[in-house]
Design a protein around this motif. Structure first.
Motif, PDB file in Angstrom:
ATOM      1  N   ALA A   2      25.650  75.339  45.241  1.00 37.71           N
ATOM      2  CA  ALA A   2      26.393  74.129  45.610  1.00 37.71           C
ATOM      3  C   ALA A   2      26.125  73.086  44.535  1.00 37.71           C
ATOM      4  CB  ALA A   2      25.948  73.621  46.970  1.00 37.71           C
ATOM      5  N   TYR A   3      27.194  72.470  44.036  1.00 38.89           N
ATOM      6  CA  TYR A   3      27.085  71.552  42.908  1.00 38.89           C
ATOM      7  C   TYR A   3      27.507  70.132  43.311  1.00 38.89           C
ATOM      8  CZ  TYR A   3      26.995  75.856  40.086  1.00 38.89           C
ATOM      9  OH  TYR A   3      26.692  77.080  39.558  1.00 38.89           O
ATOM     10  N   PRO A   4      26.572  69.255  43.609  1.00 41.33           N
ATOM     11  CA  PRO A   4      26.965  67.865  43.870  1.00 41.33           C
ATOM     12  C   PRO A   4      27.514  67.219  42.605  1.00 41.33           C
ATOM     13  CG  PRO A   4      24.742  68.311  44.674  1.00 41.33           C
ATOM     14  CD  PRO A   4      25.136  69.467  43.798  1.00 41.33           C
ATOM     15  N   GLN A   5      28.626  66.537  42.755  1.00 38.61           N
ATOM     16  CA  GLN A   5      29.199  65.786  41.642  1.00 38.61           C
ATOM     17  C   GLN A   5      28.702  64.344  41.667  1.00 38.61           C
ATOM     18  OE1 GLN A   5      33.336  64.364  41.620  1.00 38.61           O
ATOM     19  NE2 GLN A   5      33.734  65.860  40.009  1.00 38.61           N
ATOM     20  N   VAL A   6      28.531  63.834  42.884  1.00 39.31           N
ATOM     21  CA  VAL A   6      28.017  62.470  43.089  1.00 39.31           C
ATOM     22  C   VAL A   6      26.966  62.514  44.184  1.00 39.31           C
ATOM     23  CG1 VAL A   6      28.600  60.099  43.758  1.00 39.31           C
ATOM     24  CG2 VAL A   6      30.233  61.443  42.418  1.00 39.31           C
ATOM     25  N   ILE A   7      25.885  61.784  43.982  1.00 39.26           N
ATOM     26  CA  ILE A   7      24.847  61.635  45.003  1.00 39.26           C
ATOM     27  C   ILE A   7      24.777  60.170  45.409  1.00 39.26           C
ATOM     28  CG2 ILE A   7      22.381  61.793  45.509  1.00 39.26           C
ATOM     29  CD1 ILE A   7      22.189  64.114  43.613  1.00 39.26           C
ATOM     30  N   GLY A   8      24.870  59.916  46.693  1.00 37.09           N
ATOM     31  CA  GLY A   8      24.728  58.567  47.213  1.00 37.09           C
ATOM     32  C   GLY A   8      23.428  58.455  47.997  1.00 37.09           C
ATOM     33  N   ILE A   9      22.716  57.348  47.845  1.00 37.45           N
ATOM     34  CA  ILE A   9      21.424  57.163  48.507  1.00 37.45           C
ATOM     35  C   ILE A   9      21.349  55.747  49.076  1.00 37.45           C
ATOM     36  CG2 ILE A   9      18.915  57.324  48.279  1.00 37.45           C
ATOM     37  CD1 ILE A   9      19.444  58.745  45.575  1.00 37.45           C
ATOM     38  N   ASP A  10      20.922  55.634  50.329  1.00 37.62           N
ATOM     39  CA  ASP A  10      20.722  54.310  50.925  1.00 37.62           C
ATOM     40  C   ASP A  10      19.513  54.367  51.859  1.00 37.62           C
ATOM     41  OD1 ASP A  10      21.140  51.645  51.301  1.00 37.62           O
ATOM     42  OD2 ASP A  10      23.110  51.837  52.244  1.00 37.62           O
ATOM     43  N   TRP A  11      19.120  53.205  52.346  1.00 35.29           N
ATOM     44  CA  TRP A  11      17.928  53.075  53.189  1.00 35.29           C
ATOM     45  C   TRP A  11      18.282  52.259  54.427  1.00 35.29           C
ATOM     46  CZ3 TRP A  11      13.322  54.720  54.475  1.00 35.29           C
ATOM     47  CH2 TRP A  11      12.401  53.872  55.077  1.00 35.29           C
TER      48      TRP A  11
ATOM     49  N   SER B  69      33.820  82.358  44.669  1.00 35.81           N
ATOM     50  CA  SER B  69      34.014  83.189  45.852  1.00 35.81           C
ATOM     51  C   SER B  69      34.595  82.355  46.970  1.00 35.81           C
ATOM     52  CB  SER B  69      32.667  83.778  46.299  1.00 35.81           C
ATOM     53  OG  SER B  69      31.876  82.781  46.911  1.00 35.81           O
ATOM     54  N   GLY B  70      35.098  83.019  47.994  1.00 32.98           N
ATOM     55  CA  GLY B  70      35.664  82.301  49.126  1.00 32.98           C
ATOM     56  C   GLY B  70      34.628  81.548  49.921  1.00 32.98           C
ATOM     57  N   GLU B  71      33.342  81.817  49.691  1.00 32.18           N
ATOM     58  CA  GLU B  71      32.287  81.166  50.452  1.00 32.18           C
ATOM     59  C   GLU B  71      31.885  79.819  49.865  1.00 32.18           C
ATOM     60  OE1 GLU B  71      29.915  85.125  52.071  1.00 32.18           O
ATOM     61  OE2 GLU B  71      29.106  83.930  50.426  1.00 32.18           O
ATOM     62  N   THR B  72      32.170  79.598  48.593  1.00 36.43           N
ATOM     63  CA  THR B  72      31.669  78.396  47.950  1.00 36.43           C
ATOM     64  C   THR B  72      32.453  77.160  48.358  1.00 36.43           C
ATOM     65  OG1 THR B  72      33.042  78.966  46.051  1.00 36.43           O
ATOM     66  CG2 THR B  72      30.713  79.518  45.911  1.00 36.43           C
ATOM     67  N   GLN B  73      31.714  76.076  48.437  1.00 35.45           N
ATOM     68  CA  GLN B  73      32.271  74.756  48.704  1.00 35.45           C
ATOM     69  C   GLN B  73      33.171  74.714  49.937  1.00 35.45           C
ATOM     70  OE1 GLN B  73      30.661  72.878  46.884  1.00 35.45           O
ATOM     71  NE2 GLN B  73      30.006  74.355  45.386  1.00 35.45           N
ATOM     72  N   PRO B  74      32.682  75.065  51.121  1.00 29.05           N
ATOM     73  CA  PRO B  74      33.506  74.985  52.326  1.00 29.05           C
ATOM     74  C   PRO B  74      33.801  73.551  52.739  1.00 29.05           C
ATOM     75  CG  PRO B  74      31.258  75.565  52.891  1.00 29.05           C
ATOM     76  CD  PRO B  74      31.346  75.629  51.402  1.00 29.05           C
TER      77      PRO B  74
ATOM     78  N   ALA C 119      15.638  70.036  55.826  1.00 22.60           N
ATOM     79  CA  ALA C 119      15.997  70.809  57.025  1.00 22.60           C
ATOM     80  C   ALA C 119      17.459  70.597  57.390  1.00 22.60           C
ATOM     81  CB  ALA C 119      15.096  70.412  58.189  1.00 22.60           C
ATOM     82  N   ALA C 120      17.940  69.363  57.228  1.00 22.33           N
ATOM     83  CA  ALA C 120      19.338  69.061  57.541  1.00 22.33           C
ATOM     84  C   ALA C 120      20.277  69.816  56.607  1.00 22.33           C
ATOM     85  CB  ALA C 120      19.582  67.560  57.446  1.00 22.33           C
ATOM     86  N   TYR C 121      19.921  69.885  55.330  1.00 23.72           N
ATOM     87  CA  TYR C 121      20.752  70.624  54.386  1.00 23.72           C
ATOM     88  C   TYR C 121      20.758  72.116  54.730  1.00 23.72           C
ATOM     89  CZ  TYR C 121      22.561  72.751  50.169  1.00 23.72           C
ATOM     90  OH  TYR C 121      23.313  73.498  49.306  1.00 23.72           O
ATOM     91  N   GLU C 122      19.587  72.665  54.944  1.00 28.54           N
ATOM     92  CA  GLU C 122      19.491  74.104  55.176  1.00 28.54           C
ATOM     93  C   GLU C 122      20.166  74.532  56.484  1.00 28.54           C
ATOM     94  OE1 GLU C 122      15.312  74.889  54.874  1.00 28.54           O
ATOM     95  OE2 GLU C 122      15.480  75.346  52.732  1.00 28.54           O
ATOM     96  N   ALA C 123      20.280  73.598  57.421  1.00 27.95           N
ATOM     97  CA  ALA C 123      20.915  73.931  58.701  1.00 27.95           C
ATOM     98  C   ALA C 123      22.432  74.017  58.584  1.00 27.95           C
ATOM     99  CB  ALA C 123      20.538  72.883  59.755  1.00 27.95           C
ATOM    100  N   THR C 124      22.990  73.465  57.497  1.00 21.72           N
ATOM    101  CA  THR C 124      24.444  73.413  57.381  1.00 21.72           C
ATOM    102  C   THR C 124      25.005  74.160  56.176  1.00 21.72           C
ATOM    103  OG1 THR C 124      24.332  71.324  56.159  1.00 21.72           O
ATOM    104  CG2 THR C 124      24.555  71.184  58.553  1.00 21.72           C
ATOM    105  N   ARG C 125      24.165  74.487  55.215  1.00 20.01           N
ATOM    106  CA  ARG C 125      24.652  75.138  53.991  1.00 20.01           C
ATOM    107  C   ARG C 125      23.798  76.344  53.651  1.00 20.01           C
ATOM    108  NH1 ARG C 125      29.395  72.487  52.004  1.00 20.01           N
ATOM    109  NH2 ARG C 125      28.840  73.174  49.922  1.00 20.01           N
ATOM    110  N   GLU C 126      24.457  77.384  53.162  1.00 16.93           N
ATOM    111  CA  GLU C 126      23.717  78.562  52.734  1.00 16.93           C
ATOM    112  C   GLU C 126      23.512  78.598  51.231  1.00 16.93           C
ATOM    113  OE1 GLU C 126      28.007  79.755  52.315  1.00 16.93           O
ATOM    114  OE2 GLU C 126      26.778  78.498  53.606  1.00 16.93           O
ATOM    115  N   GLN C 127      24.223  77.718  50.487  1.00 18.33           N
ATOM    116  CA  GLN C 127      24.137  77.766  49.032  1.00 18.33           C
ATOM    117  C   GLN C 127      22.868  77.105  48.485  1.00 18.33           C
ATOM    118  OE1 GLN C 127      27.076  76.430  50.366  1.00 18.33           O
ATOM    119  NE2 GLN C 127      28.758  77.697  49.629  1.00 18.33           N
ATOM    120  N   TYR C 128      22.470  77.610  47.341  1.00 19.50           N
ATOM    121  CA  TYR C 128      21.395  77.014  46.557  1.00 19.50           C
ATOM    122  C   TYR C 128      21.902  75.687  45.995  1.00 19.50           C
ATOM    123  CZ  TYR C 128      18.400  76.735  42.320  1.00 19.50           C
ATOM    124  OH  TYR C 128      17.556  76.341  41.316  1.00 19.50           O
TER     125      TYR C 128
END
Length: 211
Positions: free
Chosen positions: A32-41, A67-72, A88-97
């Motif tokens: 999985a390739y993030p193009q933009v990362i947003g961060i807040d507090w 593949s058909g699995e990438t970037q759902p 944990a939140a990421y791993e619960a929703t995505r299977e990609q590295y």
């Protein structure tokens, strides 16, 4: 004391997510390739917010195989008080590295910037994550949630849009982008922080001031 401990454990939202990117060999189409990362507090909840705007594998990373699995889904949105919760939140929703080596821009929320110590810890964590690099352009926004929602509704390639504001200008008014390296330098030398371009949503249109 407990609050400072939580901040120290988190280090930085991106660094926490980068725990997923330990040294291993994973095929490009399984990443999985993030193009933009947003961060807040969130001050009251003592939570970090992390938004990942995902890249198109073929268009934004130069990979010819997909593949058909990438970037759902191109918008991922997580909250957590520390790195473990974000992971944990990421791993619960995505299977990609998670591969953050193609990030084009980082967007800081206003609440994070207003909390100086937390912002500094975030930057320290980012600088320690070598795969992120120093070259992503940086921006700020009053509402990370509104930006994410607008980008999703319009199916906007935000990273291309933000970097294009600089790369596609040829007149004398064109400015140089503010990059992560500029922030790191300012903090290390106790300099005044550079003015970060602000992203605003005006009638569902993404606008950037300071470019």
């Amino acid at each position: 004391m407990e609050k400072d401990k939580r901040k120290l454990l988190f280090g930085m939202a991106v660094l926490g997510l980068a725990l997923l990117t330990s040294c291993q060999v994973v095929e490009p189409e399984k990443r999985a390739y993030p193009q933009v990362i947003g961060i807040d507090w969130q001050e009251e909840e003592e939570n970090y917010i992390v938004w990942l705007h995902m890249a198109s594998l073929t268009e934004d990373t130069g990979q010819s195989k997909q593949s058909g699995e990438t970037q759902p889904g191109k918008e991922l949105y997580f909250t957590g008080s520390d790195a473990q919760e974000i992971r944990a939140a990421y791993e619960a929703t995505r299977e990609q590295y998670l591969d953050i080596g193609h990030v084009k821009a980082v967007v800081f929320g206003a609440s994070l910037q207003e909390n100086g110590e937390t912002f500094k810890k975030v930057l320290n964590g980012m600088e320690a994550e070598s795969s992120l690099g120093n070259s992503p352009c940086i921006f700020t926004t009053e509402s990370l949630g509104e930006l994410a929602e607008t980008v999703e509704e319009q199916e906007l390639s935000l990273g291309d849009f933000l970097t294009g504001l600089y790369e596609n200008r040829t007149d004398v008014s064109a400015q140089s982008p503010v990059k992560l390296a500029d922030l790191y330098r300012a903090f290390h030398k106790n300099m005044v922080l550079p003015e970060i371009p602000a992203i605003e949503i005006d009638k569902s249109i993404v606008k950037v001031s300071g470019t």
